[in-house]
Enzyme design. Structure first.
Site, short mmCIF file in Angstrom:
data_model
loop_
_atom_site.label_atom_id
_atom_site.label_comp_id
_atom_site.label_asym_id
_atom_site.label_seq_id
_atom_site.Cartn_x
_atom_site.Cartn_y
_atom_site.Cartn_z
N ARG A 158 21.05 62.54 52.71
CA ARG A 158 21.59 61.18 52.82
C ARG A 158 22.99 61.19 53.42
O ARG A 158 23.31 60.41 54.30
CB ARG A 158 21.63 60.49 51.45
CG ARG A 158 20.28 60.25 50.84
CD ARG A 158 20.36 59.28 49.67
NE ARG A 158 21.21 59.74 48.58
CZ ARG A 158 21.14 59.26 47.34
NH1 ARG A 158 20.26 58.31 47.04
NH2 ARG A 158 21.94 59.71 46.39
N LYS A 181 26.18 52.48 38.18
CA LYS A 181 25.88 51.67 39.37
C LYS A 181 24.75 50.67 39.04
O LYS A 181 24.06 50.82 38.03
CB LYS A 181 25.46 52.59 40.51
CG LYS A 181 24.19 53.39 40.25
CD LYS A 181 23.98 54.49 41.30
CE LYS A 181 22.75 55.32 40.98
NZ LYS A 181 22.67 56.52 41.83
N MET A 183 6.38 33.13 39.22
CA MET A 183 7.83 33.36 39.35
C MET A 183 8.56 33.25 38.01
O MET A 183 9.44 34.04 37.70
CB MET A 183 8.42 32.37 40.36
CG MET A 183 9.82 32.72 40.79
SD MET A 183 10.55 31.55 41.94
CE MET A 183 9.61 31.82 43.41
N TYR A 188 -2.29 30.95 39.28
CA TYR A 188 -2.61 30.90 40.71
C TYR A 188 -3.83 31.74 41.03
O TYR A 188 -3.98 32.85 40.51
CB TYR A 188 -1.44 31.44 41.54
CG TYR A 188 -0.22 30.56 41.53
CD1 TYR A 188 -0.25 29.26 42.04
CD2 TYR A 188 0.97 31.04 41.03
CE1 TYR A 188 0.88 28.47 42.03
CE2 TYR A 188 2.11 30.25 41.02
CZ TYR A 188 2.06 28.97 41.52
OH TYR A 188 3.17 28.19 41.51
C1 LIG Z 1 22.39 57.68 41.06
C2 LIG Z 1 23.05 58.98 41.21
C3 LIG Z 1 23.21 59.83 40.09
C4 LIG Z 1 22.58 59.56 38.75
O1 LIG Z 1 21.25 60.01 38.76
P1 LIG Z 1 20.38 60.06 37.43
O2 LIG Z 1 19.15 60.78 37.86
O3 LIG Z 1 20.09 58.65 37.04
O4 LIG Z 1 21.13 60.79 36.41
C5 LIG Z 1 23.96 60.97 40.26
N1 LIG Z 1 24.49 61.28 41.46
C6 LIG Z 1 24.33 60.51 42.56
C7 LIG Z 1 24.95 60.94 43.86
C8 LIG Z 1 23.59 59.34 42.48
O5 LIG Z 1 23.42 58.60 43.57
#
Ligand SMILES: *Cc1c(COP(=O)(O)O)cnc(C)c1O
Length: 373
Positions: free
Chosen positions: A141, A42, A317, A270
């Site tokens: 969550r 992701k 920036m 700055y």
């Molecule tokens: C992001 C995520 C992971 C990966 O977590 P890491 O600590 O980076 O290994 C695994 N499961 C879920 C549900 C996540 O959101």
């Protein structure tokens, strides 16, 4: 020249070692005793570039991937159209996007029967949606949050011809710190609920990086679902050492764009927050907070020619100014993350300095930075 080729010429760039990612995947699997790896890619593979990372992992036999959003899933499916490649969506999805998830064979995490009912109403006959049954054992969550809720989700999936179960998972809130009590409570809830619902162990995946590293003996690790460790950094709090060494994956480098001399009393950037107390050489680098080199990095060390220098004045920036112990030519390479001679600046060093965590530093590295593999 294409736009990408022009982007790649930028004298500020990330170097990403795909072999190191492959090694880390093998190391964590063997350490945790895992047979199968769901590679979490992701957020553009934690900033490393989703397509390149997924391809490198595919080459060592990984066929299961996880991302956070439908958009990421579609982009990944367009790269990996192979029949055996699975793509899980870890977050809560907008159920209205069900037809897209069906078309691109994305398996969303699902936590309520209401979501499933609405999804089913959008699946045309003869088609199927793969789903990941999310169990909320304490992350708070999403997911089924009781034995009864897990059972009713599983019943809906089992009895539907439109739904196919891909897996059942939970996510740990404290795998990467020392809160053992909370962790154990989550483990116990998971086992109690999925076993009461009779969901076979083949479907389970529990371990994120922290669990795979520090808790592999306490849970089923046949399938692990990890991100951080693949990218070569310790996902835990600074007081938790890694039990095995990871291969480092990422460097951030830039080239000196201009060199000039500050006279006593002259200032930089700055707010004129830095003033020379004696004449000194300084250099400007073409990188700033728009690239993810955070404003808080003012004062951080960088490496020039194998020795330590420092960022002075405010991070802007697009540019920063650093100290130099003598004049260096324009074009000299400066390391902001990575190794130069005997010296090394780790991602963890940068994260600690910024009072952040490596994950956040990585995912703010901007799209303007070319990734060199
Ligand atoms: C992001 C995520 C992971 C990966 O977590 P890491 O600590 O980076 O290994 C695994 N499961 C879920 C549900 C996540 O959101």
């Amino acid at each position: 020249m294409t736009n990408d080729e022009i982007l790649n010429l930028r004298p500020t760039w990330l170097e990403i070692d795909l072999k190191a990612i492959q090694e880390n995947a093998k190391k964590v699997m063997s350490y945790a005793g895992a047979k199968r790896l769901i590679a979490v890619v992701k957020a553009n593979a934690y900033g490393h570039g989703m397509a390149a990372v997924a391809q490198a992992l595919l080459e060592i036999g990984v066929t299961d991937f996880a991302v956070a959003t439908v958009g990421e899933g579609v982009a990944l499916r367009e790269k990996l159209s192979q029949e055996n490649v699975t793509i899980t969506l870890l977050g809560v999805q907008d159920v209205k996007q069900t037809p897209i998830m069906v078309k691109y064979r994305l398996a969303p995490a699902v936590g309520t029967t209401a979501w499933l009912e609405e999804a089913m109403s959008q699946i045309t006959s003869g088609q199927q949606l793969n789903v990941q049954l999310a169990v909320d054992t304490g992350m708070g969550r999403m997911g089924a949050h009781s034995e009864a809720a897990v059972k009713s989700l599983y019943d809906v999936i089992k009895s539907s011809e439109q739904l196919v179960l891909s897996g059942v998972f939970t996510h740990f809130a404290t795998a990467d710190d020392n809160n053992e009590t909370y962790y154990k409570k989550q483990v116990d809830s998971f086992y109690q609920w999925v076993q009461a619902a009779n969901i076979p162990a083949d479907y389970w995946h529990l371990a994120n990086s922290g669990s795979a590293i520090w808790h592999h003996n306490e849970i089923d690790t046949n399938t692990i679902r990890v991100g951080s460790v693949l990218y070569g950094y310790n996902p835990g709090t600074p007081d938790l050492p890694m039990p095995f060494e990871l291969s480092s994956v990422l460097s951030l480098k830039s080239k000196i764009g201009s060199v000039h001399r500050l006279e006593t009393g002259e200032s930089v950037s700055y707010g004129a927050t830095y003033t020379a107390e004696m004449p000194q050489w300084v250099a400007t680098l073409p990188i700033g907070y728009a690239d993810g080199y955070l404003r808080r990095m003012s004062g951080m060390k960088v490496l020039v020619d194998g020795h330590i220098e420092h960022v002075i004045g405010r991070v802007t920036m697009d540019q920063i100014v650093i100290t130099l112990n003598k004049m260096y030519p324009v074009g000299t390479v400066v390391t902001l993350i990575g190794q130069d001679g005997e010296q090394k600046i780790t991602l963890e060093d940068v994260a600690n300095y910024a009072k952040s965590i490596p994950h956040e530093i990585l995912t703010t590295l901007g799209p303007r930075l070319p990734r060199h593999y």
